[in-house]
Structure formats: C-alpha cells, structure tokens
Enzyme design. Structure first.
Site, PDB file in Angstrom:
ATOM      1  N   ALA A  84      20.863  33.595  36.748  1.00 43.48           N
ATOM      2  CA  ALA A  84      21.257  33.144  38.060  1.00 43.48           C
ATOM      3  C   ALA A  84      20.306  31.649  38.170  1.00 43.48           C
ATOM      4  CB  ALA A  84      20.994  33.807  39.291  1.00 43.48           C
ATOM      5  N   ASP A 101      26.940  36.719  36.735  1.00 42.75           N
ATOM      6  CA  ASP A 101      25.690  36.643  37.258  1.00 42.75           C
ATOM      7  C   ASP A 101      25.122  34.846  37.237  1.00 42.75           C
ATOM      8  OD1 ASP A 101      25.422  39.371  37.465  1.00 42.75           O
ATOM      9  OD2 ASP A 101      25.508  39.446  35.433  1.00 42.75           O
ATOM     10  N   ASN A 127      18.061  40.920  46.259  1.00 41.21           N
ATOM     11  CA  ASN A 127      18.569  41.981  47.177  1.00 41.21           C
ATOM     12  C   ASN A 127      18.077  43.375  46.693  1.00 41.21           C
ATOM     13  OD1 ASN A 127      20.419  43.100  49.107  1.00 41.21           O
ATOM     14  ND2 ASN A 127      22.283  42.459  47.886  1.00 41.21           N
ATOM     15  N   GLY A 184      15.905  33.066  35.146  1.00 44.49           N
ATOM     16  CA  GLY A 184      16.838  34.160  34.557  1.00 44.49           C
ATOM     17  C   GLY A 184      18.355  33.322  34.632  1.00 44.49           C
ATOM     18  N   TYR A 224      60.320  51.902  26.923  1.00 43.48           N
ATOM     19  CA  TYR A 224      59.598  52.313  25.652  1.00 43.48           C
ATOM     20  C   TYR A 224      60.717  52.265  24.500  1.00 43.48           C
ATOM     21  CZ  TYR A 224      55.942  54.481  22.924  1.00 43.48           C
ATOM     22  OH  TYR A 224      55.055  54.910  21.877  1.00 43.48           O
ATOM     23  N   LYS A 258      33.605  45.838  40.583  1.00 42.38           N
ATOM     24  CA  LYS A 258      34.059  44.577  40.395  1.00 42.38           C
ATOM     25  C   LYS A 258      35.511  44.579  39.968  1.00 42.38           C
ATOM     26  CE  LYS A 258      31.719  40.369  39.586  1.00 42.38           C
ATOM     27  NZ  LYS A 258      30.504  40.101  40.261  1.00 42.38           N
ATOM     28  N   GLU A 279      29.197  40.530  32.564  1.00 39.58           N
ATOM     29  CA  GLU A 279      28.475  41.055  34.014  1.00 39.58           C
ATOM     30  C   GLU A 279      27.219  41.850  33.758  1.00 39.58           C
ATOM     31  OE1 GLU A 279      28.599  41.205  38.057  1.00 39.58           O
ATOM     32  OE2 GLU A 279      30.261  40.467  36.717  1.00 39.58           O
ATOM     33  N   ASP A 280      26.184  41.561  34.169  1.00 38.92           N
ATOM     34  CA  ASP A 280      24.930  42.314  34.275  1.00 38.92           C
ATOM     35  C   ASP A 280      24.484  42.337  32.855  1.00 38.92           C
ATOM     36  OD1 ASP A 280      25.293  42.425  36.865  1.00 38.92           O
ATOM     37  OD2 ASP A 280      25.842  44.362  36.915  1.00 38.92           O
TER      38      ASP A 280
END
Length: 404
Positions: free
Chosen positions: A211, A175, A301, A209, A52, A107, A149-150
């Site tokens: 995918a 995705d 899934n 969608g 630092y 993730k 993601e998502d």
C-alpha cells in the site's frame, strides 16, 4: 429414473452450523457467502439441448474460429479471478490459503454488489513467485481480469508486474492500487478543505509495503513533489545500503529530491500530511510537531497509527481504515467500479490514467457536502460504482487500452 434438471440444484446437502452456532458472524458464514446461479432456465428437453449438447457445440466452434466471440457468448468478459496465496490477509498476516477463503469470498460479494462484476475466489497453495505467475497465467483464459489480493510484499510487486506484461487483460493488485485510489481521492478533498496545493504540500508516508509504495506512486502522479516514505529503518533514501530495488527506485523519486532522511520524528516536523499504512503507533510529541491544520490518515486496521482522538488534537482532517469513524478509506469505493469500467470497454490493462480518473471521480462525488468529516463518499452511495466506472472507461479510451 432420470433427475429433473429443474429440481436437482435443491438436492445438495445442507451445511452443518459447526461449533460456533449462535455466533452471528459465524452463522452468516455457514456454507460460505457465494453460490453459482444459472442465467438460463432448463424447463425441458429443448432448453437442455441448447444450453448443453448438442447446441453448445455450435457456440464452441464459433469461438474456436474467432476467439473474440468469447466476449459475446461466455461469462468471461464480466468475470474476475480474486487470487491470493494467503500471506498478507487483512491485519492477520500469513494465515495460509484455506483461512484466506472467507476474505476472498467477501471480496467476490463486494464485486457483485457494488460493480455488477462476477468474481471467483481462488486461494493458491503456493507462495513461490514463479508458481503463482504460471498458475494465474494458465487459468487466465477463464477470466476477463485478475484481482491479486493479500499477497505479501515485496513478492506482490514482481507478480503483478510480470502478469501485466504477460496477459492482455486487466491485472490489478487491490492492496496496492485500490488503497492508493481511495487515499488520493480523500487527500484531494482534504487539500481543498485546508487550502493546500499538491505541489507545495509536504507528505510523510509511514509504511513501504504494497500500500505504501502504491500510495506514494499515485501521489507523485497527482503532483505531490515533497514526499518522504519510511520503513522500519527510517526514511527511504539512496544513502541507505539495505534497500530493495523497489524501495531504491521509490527513494530516488521521493526523499532524494528534497534530501529528506532520518527518522519519523525528523520528517514529521512541519509536515502537512501524515499517511500511515504500517501499523505501530506514533508518539503524541511527533504528531504535535506537524504543520497547523494538518491532515492525518492512520489507515492501519483495527488500530490506527494515530488514534482519531489524538489526531483531532492537532489535525483538521482525520481519516482511518475503520468503519466506526468518519472518513473511512475503504477499497470498496474503488475496485468494483474500476473493473466495471475496464470491462465495459474491453480494456486490456488498467493504466495510471484510469486510476487517477477513478480517484478524481470519487473526490468529485463529495461535492458541496465536503467537510472535515466528509472527504469521501459512502460505499453505499449508489452513485459511486457508476461514476468510477464511467471515469475509468473514458480514461481507458484516452490511454488507448480500450478495445470497444
């Protein structure tokens, strides 16, 4: 009294178990699945003065003079932001940013475990396209890559495309492209088993969608020419007036070429491959209409579009998104190695060539073990991450996006 910097980290509050104590899943999540760990020891005053102030100022000045020094003297080039708005989380749908955090933490754990990549979960309290793009772009200097993601379709397409245009670091919507890479690897091996050539194989993709669109695009890149993609209203075909720009462009490149149109039953008759990324359920009579030695990937899934027990009555090769059946199409086979390979050569983007190379590397790892119940390697195969990373790095150099 001044706290000893070597012991302060142990003084934080202990997280409470919460109301689900005794449930092993909840117990595993107590306090979250991540922590930050220092890579340097602070054993005394000299260590502190280098890590630092005042020593750190010299590093800051060097980076200010030459921003490229960031890759030598910070964690940035090995760190990815895992970004979501919580609108399409697993099979749970729009559950919001707070409820998405356990998935984003998971993730990040996978990035570290399987790719040696540091990852920071970021859950945004907005679903506005402009706000997401602006937020991610403004925080980009802190990261070597962005893993979206998502995020629900169709917004995810615009968000990724515009961030790729705006940033000079890899931007990757897992995705879409993680699923596509692993699905292609599995399909390449399934085609080998059944003696099929991509150019003469009839493929049906149910689901348009994130995918579904990405899988269709990568299959086109890999040489599949007879491809029909369906949404809830049927086959994407230019004769329809209800298509989004993304779906219309995909229709022109897929079903329009062979004038495939109509319902699932219309295009499944005689089809070689079914790939489901939509949920729902396919009636047995439609499954039975497929070509002999069919290939069925039901990836929803936890409930595949075609249950494996039914699929095996009519198909030679069956894959799912579940871990309790053979041939799991699992994104963890792809994204850690893809980012590892991109980071290793300082790639400024993730190209189609890099994704195709990742799929080829995954397919090749199966080798002589290729069988109806073994078309992709296990995520725990220690060869997976390094093989994908090497292939991606080489492809980045070929595609001209590597900086070192």
């Amino acid at each position: 009294m001044t706290a000893d910097p070597t012991t302060t980290a142990a003084l934080g509050p202990r997280p409470e178990p919460g109301p689900f104590a005794g449930d092993p899943v909840f117990d595993l999540h107590i306090g979250g699945k991540l922590e930050t760990v220092s890579t340097v020891a602070l054993a005394g005053r000299d260590d502190l003065s280098m890590a630092y102030t005042p020593g750190v100022a010299r590093v800051c000045e060097a980076i200010a003079e030459d921003p490229a020094m960031t890759r030598h003297y910070t964690w940035v080039p090995n760190t990815v932001a895992v970004v979501t708005d919580g609108t399409a989380v697993l099979g749970l749908g729009d559950i919001g940013p707070s409820a998405a955090m356990p998935v984003m933490e998971g993730k990040a754990v996978l990035f570290k475990q399987f790719g040696g990549v540091d990852a920071v979960p970021i859950c945004l309290a907005t679903t506005d396209v402009e706000e997401i793009i602006e937020t991610v772009a403004r925080m980009a200097p802190s990261f070597g890559g962005i893993n979206l993601e998502d995020i629900s379709a169709p917004r995810c397409f615009e968000i990724e495309a515009r961030l790729k245009e705006r940033l000079d670091i890899p931007v990757f919507h897992d995705d879409q492209h993680g699923t596509a890479v692993v699905a292609l690897a599995a399909l390449q091996n399934a085609l080998r088993l059944t003696g099929r050539d991509p150019a003469s194989t009839r493929v049906v993709i149910q689901g348009a969608g994130a995918a579904g669109v990405a899988v269709a695009r990568i299959l086109l890149e890999a040489g599949v020419t007879d491809l029909a993609v369906l949404d809830r209203q049927g086959v994407l075909h230019s004769s329809r007036t209800d298509l989004t720009p993304v779906k219309r462009a995909l229709a022109e490149d897929t079903a329009d070429r062979h004038d495939r149109r109509g319902t699932l039953a219309d295009v499944m008759a005689g089809a070689d491959v079914y790939l489901g990324v939509s949920g729902g359920s396919v009636p047995e009579e439609i499954v039975a209409s497929m070509a002999p030695e069919a290939i069925i990937f039901g990836l929803a899934n936890p409930h595949p579009e075609v249950h494996p027990d039914l699929a095996h009555r009519y198909a030679r090769v069956v894959a799912t998104g579940r871990s309790d059946f053979p041939n799991q199409i699992n994104n963890v086979l792809a994204f850690p190695g893809i980012f590892r390979g991109a980071f290793d050569v300082g790639a400024t983007a993730i190209t189609e060539g890099m994704k195709l190379a990742a799929a080829a590397a995954l397919a090749a790892l199966v080798g002589d073990d290729l069988a109806e119940d073994m078309i992709v390697p296990s995520p725990f195969d220690p060869r997976v991450g390094p093989a994908v990373a090497t292939a991606v790095s080489e492809a980045a150099r070929r595609d001209g996006v590597a900086t070192r």
